[in-house]
Write a protein that holds these residues in place. Structure first.
Motif, short mmCIF file in Angstrom:
data_model
loop_
_atom_site.label_atom_id
_atom_site.label_comp_id
_atom_site.label_asym_id
_atom_site.label_seq_id
_atom_site.Cartn_x
_atom_site.Cartn_y
_atom_site.Cartn_z
N MET A 43 8.84 -3.93 -9.55
CA MET A 43 8.49 -2.52 -9.78
C MET A 43 9.32 -1.98 -10.94
SD MET A 43 8.85 0.74 -7.21
CE MET A 43 7.75 -0.03 -6.03
N LEU A 44 8.63 -1.36 -11.89
CA LEU A 44 9.29 -0.81 -13.06
C LEU A 44 9.43 0.70 -12.91
CD1 LEU A 44 7.47 -2.79 -15.89
CD2 LEU A 44 9.68 -3.30 -14.82
N TYR A 45 10.64 1.21 -13.13
CA TYR A 45 10.85 2.65 -13.09
C TYR A 45 12.11 2.96 -13.87
CZ TYR A 45 13.95 1.15 -9.28
OH TYR A 45 14.89 0.50 -8.53
N ARG A 46 12.26 4.22 -14.23
CA ARG A 46 13.39 4.65 -15.04
C ARG A 46 14.69 4.52 -14.25
NH1 ARG A 46 12.79 10.39 -17.80
NH2 ARG A 46 11.09 9.20 -18.76
N GLN A 47 15.72 4.04 -14.91
CA GLN A 47 17.02 3.89 -14.25
C GLN A 47 17.60 5.26 -13.89
OE1 GLN A 47 19.99 1.97 -16.66
NE2 GLN A 47 21.66 2.49 -15.26
N PRO A 48 18.11 5.42 -12.66
CA PRO A 48 18.77 6.69 -12.31
C PRO A 48 20.07 6.85 -13.09
CG PRO A 48 19.04 5.07 -10.54
CD PRO A 48 18.07 4.48 -11.53
N GLN A 49 20.38 8.08 -13.47
CA GLN A 49 21.58 8.37 -14.25
C GLN A 49 22.63 9.02 -13.35
OE1 GLN A 49 21.79 7.41 -17.59
NE2 GLN A 49 19.86 6.42 -16.99
N THR B 75 8.30 8.58 -5.49
CA THR B 75 7.35 8.26 -4.42
C THR B 75 7.07 6.77 -4.32
OG1 THR B 75 6.32 10.42 -4.68
CG2 THR B 75 5.04 8.75 -3.52
N ASP B 76 6.93 6.10 -5.46
CA ASP B 76 6.60 4.67 -5.46
C ASP B 76 7.70 3.84 -4.81
OD1 ASP B 76 4.18 5.17 -6.73
OD2 ASP B 76 5.06 4.95 -8.74
N ILE B 77 8.95 4.16 -5.15
CA ILE B 77 10.08 3.43 -4.55
C ILE B 77 10.11 3.65 -3.04
CG2 ILE B 77 12.59 3.20 -4.47
CD1 ILE B 77 12.68 4.06 -7.39
N LEU B 78 9.95 4.89 -2.64
CA LEU B 78 9.99 5.21 -1.20
C LEU B 78 8.86 4.53 -0.43
CD1 LEU B 78 10.94 8.99 -1.37
CD2 LEU B 78 12.34 7.15 -0.43
N ASN B 79 7.65 4.55 -0.99
CA ASN B 79 6.53 3.90 -0.31
C ASN B 79 6.77 2.40 -0.15
OD1 ASN B 79 4.81 6.06 0.29
ND2 ASN B 79 3.91 6.05 -1.76
N GLU B 80 7.36 1.81 -1.18
CA GLU B 80 7.66 0.38 -1.12
C GLU B 80 8.69 0.09 -0.02
OE1 GLU B 80 7.31 -3.62 -2.42
OE2 GLU B 80 6.17 -1.84 -3.01
N GLN B 81 9.71 0.94 0.09
CA GLN B 81 10.74 0.73 1.09
C GLN B 81 10.21 0.95 2.51
OE1 GLN B 81 14.00 -0.47 0.44
NE2 GLN B 81 12.88 -0.86 -1.44
N PHE B 82 9.40 1.99 2.70
CA PHE B 82 8.89 2.28 4.03
C PHE B 82 7.81 1.28 4.45
CE2 PHE B 82 11.19 6.20 3.86
CZ PHE B 82 11.39 6.54 5.20
N SER B 83 7.11 0.69 3.47
CA SER B 83 6.13 -0.34 3.84
C SER B 83 6.81 -1.55 4.45
CB SER B 83 5.31 -0.76 2.61
OG SER B 83 6.13 -1.44 1.66
#
Length: 286
Positions: free
Chosen positions: A1-7, A34-42
């Motif tokens: 999963m690609l997403y912007r790095q948290p700062q 949302t995408d990260i959370l959905n992946e974790q809860f799945s």
């Protein structure tokens, strides 16, 4: 999963409080992915229960509630809609998504006033959490039927215990909160105590935590009833007392319970509603 790095040195929002003093996140637009959370809860393979109470006069409200939930609530996840009612024939038929089901829980006839209904729901949720919810769902979201989902409401709200900030009071000092101030009531909160004012129309968490909350509130209301006193805002007052001394692990911002009437009043008064509320996710329909 690609997403912007948290700062680490750049807060997600600078205009609002995003974490409580006890390190619980406050959920606003822009504070989660949302995408990260959905992946974790799945990975949890979780099922979410959504409870709501229905009387004969509220059939139209339930139809709007369920149709909007199908569009916006926990999209992509398994959901059990639990409808508490003494009139099961008034539950509308709805063609719902795969992985979801409407479960009618027939209970004894309600009383004459909405205050009675709101107080009874703590007892009903507590009883059914102990009897069956713990076998069927992982999380419970306890909602009021007089509302409509208007935007995404997903797994970002889920935690062991969550409450929702009341739109009318989130800008105020705790001395201005409508807590129960009479020491005779089990819902009493002293003038110099209090974190936030939580609305009674949306709360939840894991089934064991919701069971503890609703059981404690129901028992406190029974003590009040025996002493011939009723808290100023009924079950909401007892909810606020419980969440003061049993801190929620997440707090939902007023995005999750907006009121169009109050918004119009604020607009008329020159209050910039959108300065904090970037996205309206639920609105009351009363």
């Amino acid at each position: 999963m690609l997403y912007r790095q948290p700062q680490v040195l750049t807060p997600a929002r600078k205009d609002v409080l995003v974490v409580t003093p006890w390190l619980a996140p406050i959920i606003w637009e822009g504070t989660f992915n949302t995408d990260i959370l959905n992946e974790q809860f799945s990975l949890q393979n979780a099922t979410i229960g959504l409870t709501v109470f229905l009387t004969e006069q509220e059939t139209l409200y339930l139809n709007v509630f369920l149709q909007s939930a199908e569009m916006y609530f926990m999209v992509g996840h398994r959901v059990n809609y639990y409808i508490f009612t003494d009139k099961p024939e008034y539950v509308p038929y709805l063609n719902i998504q795969k992985g979801r089901q409407i479960i009618i829980l027939e209970v004894e006839s309600y009383y004459d006033h909405w205050q009675d209904i709101s107080m009874q729901r703590m007892e009903m949720i507590s009883n059914f959490s102990q009897q069956r919810f713990h076998q069927e769902v992982d999380y419970l979201v306890c909602a009021d039927v007089h509302m409509r989902f208007s935007d995404h409401v997903g797994v970002e709200i889920l935690s062991s215990l969550f409450g929702t900030l009341h739109l009318r009071y989130y800008r105020l000092n705790r001395t201005d909160f409508p807590y129960e101030r009479r020491p005779q009531s089990q819902a009493h909160i002293p003038e110099d105590e209090g974190d936030f004012y939580y609305i009674g129309a949306l709360f939840g968490g894991s089934v064991p935590e919701v069971y503890r909350l609703t059981k404690a509130c129901h028992e406190a209301m029974m003590v009040d009833q025996a002493n011939h006193i009723e808290a100023i805002w009924h079950d909401e007052s007892h909810l606020n007392k419980y969440l003061l001394y049993h801190k929620p692990s997440k707090v939902l911002s007023p995005e999750y319970m907006c009121n169009n009437t109050l918004k119009k009043i604020w607009d008329h008064q020159g209050v910039d509603f959108s300065s904090n509320i970037k996205r309206i996710r639920l609105v009351t329909t009363e």
